[in-house]
Design a protein around this motif. Sequence first.
Motif, PDB file in Angstrom:
ATOM      1  N   LEU A  48       7.086  56.553  -8.659  1.00 28.79           N
ATOM      2  CA  LEU A  48       8.425  56.381  -9.236  1.00 28.79           C
ATOM      3  C   LEU A  48       9.222  55.315  -8.491  1.00 28.79           C
ATOM      4  CD1 LEU A  48       9.381  60.135  -9.857  1.00 28.79           C
ATOM      5  CD2 LEU A  48       8.251  58.526 -11.404  1.00 28.79           C
ATOM      6  N   GLY A  49       9.085  55.288  -7.172  1.00 28.16           N
ATOM      7  CA  GLY A  49       9.842  54.326  -6.368  1.00 28.16           C
ATOM      8  C   GLY A  49       9.448  52.896  -6.651  1.00 28.16           C
ATOM      9  N   ARG A  50       8.151  52.659  -6.828  1.00 22.16           N
ATOM     10  CA  ARG A  50       7.705  51.295  -7.103  1.00 22.16           C
ATOM     11  C   ARG A  50       8.199  50.809  -8.466  1.00 22.16           C
ATOM     12  NH1 ARG A  50       1.407  51.361  -5.568  1.00 22.16           N
ATOM     13  NH2 ARG A  50       1.656  53.617  -5.815  1.00 22.16           N
ATOM     14  N   ILE A  51       8.200  51.711  -9.443  1.00 19.86           N
ATOM     15  CA  ILE A  51       8.714  51.333 -10.769  1.00 19.86           C
ATOM     16  C   ILE A  51      10.201  51.018 -10.684  1.00 19.86           C
ATOM     17  CG2 ILE A  51       9.135  52.132 -13.131  1.00 19.86           C
ATOM     18  CD1 ILE A  51       6.622  53.878 -12.857  1.00 19.86           C
ATOM     19  N   ALA A  52      10.957  51.872  -9.978  1.00 18.42           N
ATOM     20  CA  ALA A  52      12.412  51.681  -9.856  1.00 18.42           C
ATOM     21  C   ALA A  52      12.731  50.357  -9.160  1.00 18.42           C
ATOM     22  CB  ALA A  52      13.025  52.855  -9.094  1.00 18.42           C
ATOM     23  N   CYS A  53      12.065  50.074  -8.051  1.00 15.68           N
ATOM     24  CA  CYS A  53      12.334  48.840  -7.299  1.00 15.68           C
ATOM     25  C   CYS A  53      11.914  47.604  -8.088  1.00 15.68           C
ATOM     26  CB  CYS A  53      11.613  48.869  -5.956  1.00 15.68           C
ATOM     27  SG  CYS A  53      12.260  50.090  -4.799  1.00 15.68           S
ATOM     28  N   TRP A  54      10.791  47.687  -8.773  1.00 11.72           N
ATOM     29  CA  TRP A  54      10.327  46.566  -9.599  1.00 11.72           C
ATOM     30  C   TRP A  54      11.342  46.240 -10.684  1.00 11.72           C
ATOM     31  CZ3 TRP A  54       8.807  46.887 -14.860  1.00 11.72           C
ATOM     32  CH2 TRP A  54       8.238  45.723 -15.374  1.00 11.72           C
ATOM     33  N   SER A  55      11.894  47.295 -11.303  1.00 12.01           N
ATOM     34  CA  SER A  55      12.875  47.071 -12.371  1.00 12.01           C
ATOM     35  C   SER A  55      14.179  46.482 -11.839  1.00 12.01           C
ATOM     36  CB  SER A  55      13.158  48.387 -13.103  1.00 12.01           C
ATOM     37  OG  SER A  55      13.901  49.284 -12.285  1.00 12.01           O
ATOM     38  N   LEU A  56      14.480  46.752 -10.554  1.00 14.69           N
ATOM     39  CA  LEU A  56      15.707  46.230  -9.928  1.00 14.69           C
ATOM     40  C   LEU A  56      15.470  44.893  -9.219  1.00 14.69           C
ATOM     41  CD1 LEU A  56      17.003  49.585  -8.380  1.00 14.69           C
ATOM     42  CD2 LEU A  56      18.107  48.316 -10.229  1.00 14.69           C
TER      43      LEU A  56
END
Length: 360
Positions: free
Chosen positions: A99-107
């Motif tokens: 979840l963290g990698r998806i969130a950071c990638w989107s930001l």
Amino acid sequence: MRIVQLITHMNELGGAQVHVRDLSRQLAMDGHTVTIVSGGEEKVPKDLVLPSITYVHSKFLIRNIHPIKDFIALLDIRKKIKKLRPEIVAIHSSKAGILGRIACWSLRIPFVFTAHGWSFTEGVEKKQQRFYRKVERCIGKISSTVITVCDHDRNLALKHQVLPFAKIKTIHNGVIDTKNAGLENGNREFVNILMVARFEKPKKQQELLEALISLKDLNWHMIFAGDGSLKQKTAQFVQENNLGHKVTFLGNHSNVSELLNETDIFVLNSSWEGLPLSILEAMAHGVPIIASNVGGVKEAVRNGQNGFLIHENLQEQLSLLIEGELLRKKMGEKSREIYEGIFTFEKMYQKTLTTYYNLL
């Protein structure tokens, strides 16, 4: 730097949690601003609380897979990271890792994921291995840098084509040196054997006790530190086999260093591992190790040099070390030598910090 450390939970003194705590403490001491974002239960054990660190709780981030809650957790993590405006996010443990990698990638925020052991490692149920390999391959496409804590995990990811060579690097786990130089192992009434592990499926405390039953006439005392769902069953096994006078259950213990100062043999019997901090802590204290040959354990435990890797011969290995004081001393000295050469906290910290700067 403004750094966020994201981890699935900070509810227990596990290897990943201690890693995050010690890393965050040193980063803060070096002038960086660190926030730890975690899920699970909101209350953090006092041994993981640092006064210089801000703790942020994400109530939707849980360990077990739950599609609806996981989607909500993703949105919540993204919102919290966006508000904190970090320069870099360091992510730990499987669920937060996804979840963290998806969130950071989107930001579009730089991030690094540290795998403290893969969920598709040997010993895990085959169906689960296949599922997590597929998930990690997908998330690997948006990952720029992934740290593994041992070469075994790096090679495992490359073997299953989870990540390309250029995206993955090993930074061996390292632990803070807490050895009390004034205390020497040996010259005690009993040979103290210590296992520090939760009483759950991957660990095999009862198998260790089964090996010790045939050695009950020898001069040993077994100490278990840790808690978990299988503890009561293990305690019942001890009573049924009349080992109560030779076995102690301490439960969760906040000062493992204190225990290690009084330990002659450290045992970790597991179905799977990454690179356990408990083994490295025992090595720092100059203690010989008996451990399962799983994960990255063989990178720390050199069979026949600073201990033994278990190959269906646990009873024989225990007997050799219980009865061999000189062998324990020799292997303990080698443990300390290997620790100083590879597994100090300082070495791990400098390599990790360099990785952060390279990402920026």
